[in-house]
Scaffold this active site. Structure first.
Site, PDB file in Angstrom:
ATOM      1  N   HIS A  18       0.813  -1.109  -0.134  1.00  0.00           N
ATOM      2  CA  HIS A  18       0.053   0.095  -0.076  1.00  0.00           C
ATOM      3  C   HIS A  18       0.785   1.297  -0.056  1.00  0.00           C
ATOM      4  CE1 HIS A  18      -4.018   1.931   1.570  1.00  0.00           C
ATOM      5  NE2 HIS A  18      -3.324   2.863   1.206  1.00  0.00           N
ATOM      6  N   HIS A  20       1.079   4.922  -2.144  1.00  0.00           N
ATOM      7  CA  HIS A  20       0.418   5.870  -3.185  1.00  0.00           C
ATOM      8  C   HIS A  20       1.845   6.585  -3.889  1.00  0.00           C
ATOM      9  CE1 HIS A  20      -3.786   5.679  -1.976  1.00  0.00           C
ATOM     10  NE2 HIS A  20      -3.296   5.653  -0.783  1.00  0.00           N
ATOM     11  N   ASN A  22       2.653   9.434  -5.355  1.00  0.00           N
ATOM     12  CA  ASN A  22       2.834  11.014  -5.097  1.00  0.00           C
ATOM     13  C   ASN A  22       2.980  11.156  -3.503  1.00  0.00           C
ATOM     14  OD1 ASN A  22       3.549  12.201  -7.450  1.00  0.00           O
ATOM     15  ND2 ASN A  22       1.596  11.262  -8.023  1.00  0.00           N
ATOM     16  N   PRO A 102      -4.069   7.985 -12.550  1.00  0.00           N
ATOM     17  CA  PRO A 102      -3.965   8.545 -13.713  1.00  0.00           C
ATOM     18  C   PRO A 102      -4.511  10.175 -13.781  1.00  0.00           C
ATOM     19  CG  PRO A 102      -4.815   6.558 -13.967  1.00  0.00           C
ATOM     20  CD  PRO A 102      -4.976   6.934 -12.303  1.00  0.00           C
ATOM     21  N   GLU A 205     -12.165   4.305   6.439  1.00  0.00           N
ATOM     22  CA  GLU A 205     -10.905   4.817   6.885  1.00  0.00           C
ATOM     23  C   GLU A 205     -11.397   6.008   7.843  1.00  0.00           C
ATOM     24  OE1 GLU A 205      -8.773   6.545   3.536  1.00  0.00           O
ATOM     25  OE2 GLU A 205      -7.369   7.306   4.656  1.00  0.00           O
TER      26      GLU A 205
END
Ligand code: ZJS
Ligand code: ZN
Length: 348
Positions: A18, A20, A22, A102, A205
């Site tokens: 996990h 990301h 950026n 994207p 979350e």
């Protein structure tokens, strides 16, 4: 926290599931990006939460807006992808699943397809250069962008799954959990699943997502990100826990992210303990190693010191993560072998 290069936690072979893209940019890489775009006037405090600091989820999401301005050309994306992969490899990660949304940037002519193809190119170059890490990619759906964009993203992911020679393995649902409702994404997620993409969904979350989690669990996802508020003690429900257990859906758990993002009050209150004590598959992950100023070795060390895990238990935890990955069978087998051959070095 002291982390000598030869510490047990760095030496420990690890699986990161996990991350990301950026959110995973290191201070050194960020410095490089900032110096390329001085006119943006970005300070490090805008892109990372340092030791001892906390931010609300909303404040923390602001960091991504700033980072996205800094990473908006093919050149930036390639540089960032290669740097992030190199840093995970240097931290002892042998298998990495990177995820990223994207993004098109009209200013620079970047398209969503180019975006993902550039990340894939970064992954290829790292392999060619002989980095000791296997990398796969999950295409991310940002819930902020709504169901139509989600469907387009799934189509792009499907295409790339076929053309990327096995690099694209799945789909992620992420983004600000306060925005939108999971029900709107069910058709896109179902389509992704039908075409063979694995699903890694951010679930519960924040509190008050019980209904959404119940619904998304019917898909079901192949892995759950966070699952912070699934269990009854924190306002979730026994029925949610039972479903996750029945379907044996692994949890991706990110201690520092949850503590610094204030969804968990302190490390010792992290839901890792709840699920670990149930014997449920738990995988330690970083989420955003750049934004939260952490590393995967540090997350293992934190879990061990907070919950009193022996080195043997930590080893088992890292080894079990292999089976929770979306790697194809032969790669899982090769990784298991790798763990066996590295063990004597780690337990010297
Ligand atoms: C801010 C905070 C407390 C984050 C931790 N939890 C998160 N929850 C949901 N989505 C996330 C989280 N961290 C990163 N992301 C997603 O990842 C993106 C950044 O990476 P990328 O541009 O997809 O490559 C963010 O814009 C967001 O869509
Ligand atoms: Zn995440």
């Amino acid at each position: 926290m002291e982390k000598p290069a030869d510490s047990f936690y760095r030496q420990l072979p690890k699986v990161e599931l996990h991350a990301h893209l950026n959110g995973s940019i290191s201070v050194a890489t960020m410095e490089n990006l900032i110096s390329r775009k001085p006119h943006l006037n970005v300070q490090h405090s805008m892109t990372a939460i340092h030791k001892g600091q906390h931010r609300t989820l909303g404040q923390a999401f602001q960091a991504f807006k700033v980072i996205h301005q800094l990473v908006d050309t093919e050149e930036d994306i390639l540089m960032v992808a290669k740097a992030v992969i190199g840093e995970f490899a240097a931290d002892g990660v042998k298998y990495l699943e990177l995820r990223s949304t994207p993004r098109e940037e009209t200013k620079t002519g970047l398209t969503k397809r180019m975006y993902v193809e550039t990340v894939i190119e970064g992954i290829r170059q790292c392999k060619q250069e002989g980095l000791d890490i296997e990398v796969r990619f999950l295409v991310a759906v940002d819930r902020r962008n709504g169901p139509q964009v989600a469907m387009e993203t799934v189509k792009l992911a499907e295409d790339l799954m076929v053309s990327s020679d096995g690099v694209v393995v799945g789909l992620d649902l992420s983004g600000d959990p306060k925005v939108g409702h999971g029900k709107d994404f069910v058709p896109a997620l179902q389509k992704a699943k039908n075409c063979g993409l694995k699903l890694a969904l951010h679930l519960s979350e924040i509190p008050s997502q019980k209904e959404e989690s119940e619904l998304l669990l019917t898909l079901p996802p192949d892995r759950i990100g966070h699952g912070t508020f699934l269990h009854p003690e924190v306002g979730g429900s026994q029925s949610l826990v039972d479903k996750v257990r029945e379907k044996n859906i692994p949890l991706e758990l990110c201690l520092t992210s949850n503590v610094k993002g204030l969804s968990v009050p302190s490390y010792d209150k992290h839901h890792f303990l709840y699920w670990y004590q149930l014997g449920h598959p738990c995988v330690l992950c970083t989420d955003d190693k750049g934004v939260f100023s952490t590393e995967l070795s540090q997350e293992y060390q934190l879990a061990a010191s907070t919950f009193g895990l022996s080195q043997e238990a930590v080893w088992t935890l890292s080894q079990q993560a292999i089976s929770c990955s979306f790697a194809p069978g032969p790669l899982k087998e090769a990784l298991s072998q790798r763990w066996v051959s590295l063990r004597p070095q780690v337990f010297r």
